[in-house]
Design a protein around this motif. Structure first.
Motif, PDB file in Angstrom:
ATOM      1  N   GLN B 159       1.045  -4.542  -9.241  1.00  0.00           N
ATOM      2  CA  GLN B 159       0.281  -3.315  -9.036  1.00  0.00           C
ATOM      3  C   GLN B 159      -1.214  -3.597  -9.167  1.00  0.00           C
ATOM      4  OE1 GLN B 159      -1.430   0.413  -9.122  1.00  0.00           O
ATOM      5  NE2 GLN B 159      -1.649  -0.981 -10.877  1.00  0.00           N
ATOM      6  N   LEU B 160      -1.606  -4.348 -10.185  1.00  0.00           N
ATOM      7  CA  LEU B 160      -3.019  -4.681 -10.374  1.00  0.00           C
ATOM      8  C   LEU B 160      -3.557  -5.465  -9.184  1.00  0.00           C
ATOM      9  CD1 LEU B 160      -3.107  -5.761 -14.138  1.00  0.00           C
ATOM     10  CD2 LEU B 160      -4.305  -3.811 -13.124  1.00  0.00           C
ATOM     11  N   GLN B 161      -2.761  -6.434  -8.729  1.00  0.00           N
ATOM     12  CA  GLN B 161      -3.231  -7.277  -7.626  1.00  0.00           C
ATOM     13  C   GLN B 161      -3.388  -6.450  -6.341  1.00  0.00           C
ATOM     14  OE1 GLN B 161      -0.887 -10.684  -5.670  1.00  0.00           O
ATOM     15  NE2 GLN B 161      -2.106 -11.738  -7.190  1.00  0.00           N
ATOM     16  N   SER B 162      -2.424  -5.585  -6.079  1.00  0.00           N
ATOM     17  CA  SER B 162      -2.498  -4.752  -4.882  1.00  0.00           C
ATOM     18  C   SER B 162      -3.679  -3.785  -4.955  1.00  0.00           C
ATOM     19  CB  SER B 162      -1.191  -3.977  -4.714  1.00  0.00           C
ATOM     20  OG  SER B 162      -1.318  -3.005  -3.698  1.00  0.00           O
ATOM     21  N   GLN B 163      -3.884  -3.218  -6.139  1.00  0.00           N
ATOM     22  CA  GLN B 163      -5.002  -2.298  -6.334  1.00  0.00           C
ATOM     23  C   GLN B 163      -6.320  -3.016  -6.079  1.00  0.00           C
ATOM     24  OE1 GLN B 163      -4.996  -0.735 -10.318  1.00  0.00           O
ATOM     25  NE2 GLN B 163      -6.016   1.143  -9.703  1.00  0.00           N
ATOM     26  N   ARG B 164      -6.407  -4.231  -6.574  1.00  0.00           N
ATOM     27  CA  ARG B 164      -7.627  -5.008  -6.464  1.00  0.00           C
ATOM     28  C   ARG B 164      -7.917  -5.467  -5.045  1.00  0.00           C
ATOM     29  NH1 ARG B 164     -10.324  -7.477 -10.621  1.00  0.00           N
ATOM     30  NH2 ARG B 164     -12.335  -8.160  -9.861  1.00  0.00           N
ATOM     31  N   PHE B 165      -6.864  -5.952  -4.371  1.00  0.00           N
ATOM     32  CA  PHE B 165      -7.079  -6.559  -3.051  1.00  0.00           C
ATOM     33  C   PHE B 165      -7.105  -5.530  -1.923  1.00  0.00           C
ATOM     34  CE2 PHE B 165      -5.237 -11.030  -4.246  1.00  0.00           C
ATOM     35  CZ  PHE B 165      -6.338 -11.241  -5.046  1.00  0.00           C
ATOM     36  N   THR B 166      -6.278  -4.481  -2.031  1.00  0.00           N
ATOM     37  CA  THR B 166      -6.152  -3.567  -0.875  1.00  0.00           C
ATOM     38  C   THR B 166      -6.164  -2.101  -1.283  1.00  0.00           C
ATOM     39  OG1 THR B 166      -3.718  -3.447  -0.938  1.00  0.00           O
ATOM     40  CG2 THR B 166      -4.687  -5.288   0.292  1.00  0.00           C
ATOM     41  N   GLY B 167      -6.587  -1.798  -2.508  1.00  0.00           N
ATOM     42  CA  GLY B 167      -6.571  -0.401  -2.940  1.00  0.00           C
ATOM     43  C   GLY B 167      -5.172   0.198  -2.894  1.00  0.00           C
ATOM     44  N   ARG B 168      -4.173  -0.629  -3.125  1.00  0.00           N
ATOM     45  CA  ARG B 168      -2.747  -0.258  -3.164  1.00  0.00           C
ATOM     46  C   ARG B 168      -2.133  -0.042  -1.772  1.00  0.00           C
ATOM     47  NH1 ARG B 168      -3.519   4.046  -7.614  1.00  0.00           N
ATOM     48  NH2 ARG B 168      -2.982   3.009  -9.559  1.00  0.00           N
ATOM     49  N   ALA B 169      -2.879  -0.330  -0.708  1.00  0.00           N
ATOM     50  CA  ALA B 169      -2.328  -0.104   0.638  1.00  0.00           C
ATOM     51  C   ALA B 169      -1.076  -0.943   0.868  1.00  0.00           C
ATOM     52  CB  ALA B 169      -3.385  -0.423   1.697  1.00  0.00           C
ATOM     53  N   ASP B 170      -1.003  -2.126   0.246  1.00  0.00           N
ATOM     54  CA  ASP B 170       0.165  -2.986   0.485  1.00  0.00           C
ATOM     55  C   ASP B 170       1.100  -3.040  -0.725  1.00  0.00           C
ATOM     56  OD1 ASP B 170      -1.215  -4.512  -1.342  1.00  0.00           O
ATOM     57  OD2 ASP B 170      -1.497  -6.250  -0.031  1.00  0.00           O
ATOM     58  N   LEU B 171       1.001  -2.038  -1.598  1.00  0.00           N
ATOM     59  CA  LEU B 171       1.803  -2.083  -2.831  1.00  0.00           C
ATOM     60  C   LEU B 171       3.303  -2.149  -2.543  1.00  0.00           C
ATOM     61  CD1 LEU B 171       1.986  -2.033  -5.901  1.00  0.00           C
ATOM     62  CD2 LEU B 171       1.871   0.463  -5.831  1.00  0.00           C
ATOM     63  N   ALA B 172       3.791  -1.316  -1.619  1.00  0.00           N
ATOM     64  CA  ALA B 172       5.237  -1.297  -1.340  1.00  0.00           C
ATOM     65  C   ALA B 172       5.705  -2.656  -0.814  1.00  0.00           C
ATOM     66  CB  ALA B 172       5.569  -0.188  -0.345  1.00  0.00           C
ATOM     67  N   ASP B 173       4.882  -3.292   0.029  1.00  0.00           N
ATOM     68  CA  ASP B 173       5.256  -4.608   0.548  1.00  0.00           C
ATOM     69  C   ASP B 173       5.286  -5.655  -0.560  1.00  0.00           C
ATOM     70  OD1 ASP B 173       5.577  -3.962   3.276  1.00  0.00           O
ATOM     71  OD2 ASP B 173       3.409  -3.937   3.545  1.00  0.00           O
ATOM     72  N   ARG B 174       4.278  -5.607  -1.433  1.00  0.00           N
ATOM     73  CA  ARG B 174       4.227  -6.598  -2.519  1.00  0.00           C
ATOM     74  C   ARG B 174       5.386  -6.411  -3.496  1.00  0.00           C
ATOM     75  NH1 ARG B 174      -0.688  -9.558  -3.283  1.00  0.00           N
ATOM     76  NH2 ARG B 174      -2.263  -8.919  -1.770  1.00  0.00           N
ATOM     77  N   VAL B 175       5.732  -5.168  -3.771  1.00  0.00           N
ATOM     78  CA  VAL B 175       6.847  -4.924  -4.688  1.00  0.00           C
ATOM     79  C   VAL B 175       8.167  -5.352  -4.045  1.00  0.00           C
ATOM     80  CG1 VAL B 175       8.166  -3.124  -5.882  1.00  0.00           C
ATOM     81  CG2 VAL B 175       5.660  -3.142  -6.027  1.00  0.00           C
ATOM     82  N   ALA B 176       8.294  -5.140  -2.732  1.00  0.00           N
ATOM     83  CA  ALA B 176       9.506  -5.620  -2.045  1.00  0.00           C
ATOM     84  C   ALA B 176       9.603  -7.147  -2.156  1.00  0.00           C
ATOM     85  CB  ALA B 176       9.495  -5.176  -0.583  1.00  0.00           C
ATOM     86  N   THR B 177       8.472  -7.823  -2.025  1.00  0.00           N
ATOM     87  CA  THR B 177       8.455  -9.289  -2.195  1.00  0.00           C
ATOM     88  C   THR B 177       8.897  -9.661  -3.613  1.00  0.00           C
ATOM     89  OG1 THR B 177       6.678  -9.533  -0.576  1.00  0.00           O
ATOM     90  CG2 THR B 177       6.972 -11.349  -2.133  1.00  0.00           C
ATOM     91  N   LEU B 178       8.431  -8.900  -4.584  1.00  0.00           N
ATOM     92  CA  LEU B 178       8.851  -9.144  -5.971  1.00  0.00           C
ATOM     93  C   LEU B 178      10.369  -9.047  -6.114  1.00  0.00           C
ATOM     94  CD1 LEU B 178       8.416  -9.361  -9.082  1.00  0.00           C
ATOM     95  CD2 LEU B 178       7.931  -6.895  -9.080  1.00  0.00           C
ATOM     96  N   TYR B 179      10.963  -7.967  -5.585  1.00  0.00           N
ATOM     97  CA  TYR B 179      12.420  -7.813  -5.697  1.00  0.00           C
ATOM     98  C   TYR B 179      13.166  -8.899  -4.933  1.00  0.00           C
ATOM     99  CZ  TYR B 179      12.152  -3.381  -8.190  1.00  0.00           C
ATOM    100  OH  TYR B 179      11.921  -2.430  -9.140  1.00  0.00           O
TER     101      TYR B 179
END
Lengths: 232, 232
Positions: B159-179
């Motif tokens: 969440q922090l990384q997504s917020q920092r890099f894209t203002g959370r625009a790619d949060l769902a994609d990054r979390v899917a990668t995590l899972y």
């Protein structure tokens, strides 16, 4: 001591002092006065090397990438693991690493001043994953940039949780748990079976790095100060 | 409207206003005056419900656990995934979730005031993992408490990384990668093959939750406000 060598030594001293101040107080509360006091140098010396508090923070972030990389291994995924585990070993004992994490995470620095160690770590891990892929160590679906980003993000989250719950006492165990969970979806089985993911891996690799340079820490290399050794 | 219902509505209004202030300013810079202004209530109303800024922050942390859980599934690991994915869907649109993350992470609150949503999330995920284990869904080496802690820590880092890099625009994609990276070391293969880990999973499950209550958000349930719907 030659003048340039003395200047480098002073610069390093200032960065270590700044790191300890940022680590304890955060960016906003840190003052150049406190850095001057801890470094035991003149205010003029600090301003000779760094124009502002902002410059100091940027210097702290960059200094950690001046450190030597972990020793090369035939297995690039072991180097990938070792990179994270050595940083894990150093985080509780090296203010430069610790302050780097705090400055990167600290959201109190309103407007996100852009101190961020993550891009440097992601780039370093991505290179190792690409090399691992060339050697056939990666499962076919792995996208090096994505996995490097995830690894970095997860490490930061684990570090925060360990810091919060146990003051980092269990950091090495938690990071080992992270690798045990992530590596099965990254490494091909034959490589996975050979990886050393033990919690003390970082300490052992770091000892090897210290021994390789004859036990003494060359100046200007973050990860090369002996554990617990005070700054000169 | 009955007096108690009105009081609950006001309390909720204040918490939402406080969440938006904490989310934007962080704990230290937040003021009760700003909360009063945003909630559109009197200062007396705020102090009737919350004795201090500290109480407000604690209320924001707790309120997110008042939300209903995700729908039950025959597969408990899908519920485990859904729990994280619905929060991922809500983080960019629900100030209570977003402020909960910020208050938990924010290290500027010197002395670690103890606002921490992590223990609540870890406990919720651990219960689901234990249930999954009872149904034979877990690989034998999984320790529910450890994996729940890791999942929570990694989510925060992503969440922090997504917020920092894209203002959370790619949060769902990054979390899917995590899972995608974590589940292969948690689920037995037969279960793994059935899990829905798509980036839009959180949005779909949340839509199902909204539909199940007839499309309207009951008061006092964090995760039950419609996406993008302003607070009344």
């Amino acid at each position: 001591m030659a003048r340039q060598e003395r200047a480098l030594r002073t610069r390093r001293l200032i960065l270590e002092a700044a790191a300890s101040v940022f680590d304890e107080c955060g960016y906003e509360r840190a003052t150049i006065g406190e850095v001057v006091a801890r470094a035991g140098v003149t205010r003029g010396a600090v301003y000779f090397h760094f124009a502002s508090k902002r410059d100091l923070a940027q210097g702290v972030i960059e200094e950690q990438f001046e450190a030597e990389a972990v020793p090369e291994r035939p297995c690039k995924l072991q180097e990938f693991v070792d990179t994270g585990m050595v940083v894990t070993h150093l985080a509780p004992i090296d203010p430069l690493v610790s302050a780097g994490v705090r400055l990167s995470v600290d959201q109190a620095a309103e407007g996100h001043l852009g101190f961020d160690a993550a891009p440097g770590w992601i780039a370093r891990l991505e290179r190792l994953l690409v090399a691992a892929g060339e050697r056939g160590e990666l499962l076919p679906h792995v996208v090096p940039a994505d996995t490097a980003g995830l690894m970095t993000a997860s490490w930061v989250g684990v570090q925060l949780q360990s810091q919060r719950f146990t003051g980092r006492a269990d950091l090495a165990d938690r990071v080992a748990t992270l690798y045990r969970h992530l590596m099965p979806s990254i490494a091909v089985p034959g490589v996975l079976a050979c990886l050393d993911l033990a919690p003390d891996r970082g300490a052992r690799v770091y000892a090897e790095m210290v021994a390789a340079r004859g036990g003494s820490a060359p100046e200007g290399a973050t990860a090369t100060r002996e554990a617990g050794e005070p700054a000169e």
